[in-house]
Motif scaffolding. Structure first.
Motif, PDB file in Angstrom:
ATOM      1  N   GLU A 136       0.771  -1.222   0.016  1.00 30.99           N
ATOM      2  CA  GLU A 136       0.071  -0.212  -0.055  1.00 30.99           C
ATOM      3  C   GLU A 136       0.825   1.328   0.060  1.00 30.99           C
ATOM      4  O   GLU A 136       0.351   2.468  -0.033  1.00 30.99           O
ATOM      5  N   ALA A 137       2.256   1.055   0.024  1.00 27.13           N
ATOM      6  CA  ALA A 137       3.044   2.355   0.106  1.00 27.13           C
ATOM      7  C   ALA A 137       4.121   2.295  -1.056  1.00 27.13           C
ATOM      8  O   ALA A 137       4.643   1.279  -1.463  1.00 27.13           O
ATOM      9  N   LEU A 138       4.151   3.631  -1.861  1.00 25.47           N
ATOM     10  CA  LEU A 138       5.110   3.865  -2.631  1.00 25.47           C
ATOM     11  C   LEU A 138       6.782   4.062  -2.091  1.00 25.47           C
ATOM     12  O   LEU A 138       7.626   3.652  -2.764  1.00 25.47           O
ATOM     13  N   GLU A 139       6.422   4.290  -1.086  1.00 30.35           N
ATOM     14  CA  GLU A 139       7.583   4.752  -0.234  1.00 30.35           C
ATOM     15  C   GLU A 139       7.152   5.072   1.222  1.00 30.35           C
ATOM     16  O   GLU A 139       6.349   5.250   1.439  1.00 30.35           O
ATOM     17  N   ILE A 140       8.483   4.791   2.126  1.00 26.10           N
ATOM     18  CA  ILE A 140       7.994   5.204   3.446  1.00 26.10           C
ATOM     19  C   ILE A 140       9.478   5.555   4.180  1.00 26.10           C
ATOM     20  O   ILE A 140      10.383   5.072   3.867  1.00 26.10           O
ATOM     21  N   ARG A 141       9.170   6.657   4.968  1.00 27.08           N
ATOM     22  CA  ARG A 141      10.349   7.070   5.573  1.00 27.08           C
ATOM     23  C   ARG A 141       9.796   8.087   6.917  1.00 27.08           C
ATOM     24  O   ARG A 141       8.751   8.359   7.065  1.00 27.08           O
ATOM     25  N   HIS A 142      11.159   8.446   7.674  1.00 28.66           N
ATOM     26  CA  HIS A 142      10.999   9.286   8.790  1.00 28.66           C
ATOM     27  C   HIS A 142      11.233  10.896   8.169  1.00 28.66           C
ATOM     28  O   HIS A 142      11.923  11.124   7.363  1.00 28.66           O
ATOM     29  N   PHE A 143      10.432  11.608   8.905  1.00 31.37           N
ATOM     30  CA  PHE A 143      10.419  12.979   8.711  1.00 31.37           C
ATOM     31  C   PHE A 143      10.634  13.636   9.992  1.00 31.37           C
ATOM     32  O   PHE A 143      10.046  13.397  11.067  1.00 31.37           O
ATOM     33  N   THR A 144      11.766  14.547  10.453  1.00 28.01           N
ATOM     34  CA  THR A 144      11.815  15.257  11.476  1.00 28.01           C
ATOM     35  C   THR A 144      10.601  16.412  11.346  1.00 28.01           C
ATOM     36  O   THR A 144      10.060  16.487  10.373  1.00 28.01           O
TER      37      THR A 144
END
Ligand SMILES: [Zn+2]
Length: 169
Positions: A136-144
């Motif tokens: 279900e995700a194209l991309e996954i990442r953390h954001f400050t």
């Protein structure tokens, strides 16, 4: 959020539903032309989770082709009938990010006029698993907090929940 369809047939007898006009049956929006039962449209419940670790807040870019396609959203989804809401949040995070999380607190409950969805948002911290984007995700990442993509969020509720979470400190 997926579309919510207006009911057309009675769950009791299969009869055709008729708009009520709020005149009888306690103001139910529909009644059955067969058995006369009032029919209500209940809200739909969804859950989303703000997963936070030392790298920031976890967002995923939505793969489904709808109005939020390609936008950043929180992991989350439908709450099944009979399911504990917080547990649904833990389940959705595992499905969409590969992470096991522990819920730390309720961030808020978000609902909007004429919108059938009620969204419950929790904050959580990872306790296991390995970060990997599900289908279900194209991309996954953390954001400050400083990096959060406010102009590219999928839903108004995502922005409201993130603001509420950050304002709590
Ligand atoms: Zn009926």
């Amino acid at each position: 959020m997926p579309p919510v369809f207006t009911p057309r047939f009675c769950a009791q007898c299969g009869g055709k539903l008729v708009a009520n006009g709020g005149l009888n049956s306690g103001g139910a929006p529909f009644y059955c032309s067969g058995c006369g039962s009032p029919v209500y449209e209940d809200p739909k419940v969804a859950v989303a989770v703000i997963v936070e670790n030392g790298d920031g807040l976890l967002l995923l870019r939505r793969a489904q082709h709808d109005q939020a396609h390609g936008k950043w959203i929180l992991p989350g989804g439908h709450v099944d009938r009979g399911e504990v809401v917080a547990r649904a949040g833990v389940r959705e995070v595992a499905e969409e990010t590969g992470l096991e999380v522990e819920i730390s607190r309720l961030v808020g409950v978000y609902s909007y006029q004429d919108n059938p969805w009620v969204l419950v948002v929790y904050a959580a911290r990872p306790v296991g698993g390995e970060l990997s984007a599900g289908p279900e995700a194209l991309e996954i990442r953390h954001f400050t907090p400083e990096e959060l993509p406010w102009d590219e969020l999928g839903y108004l509720s995502t922005a409201h929940a993130l603001k509420d979470h950050l304002s709590r400190g």
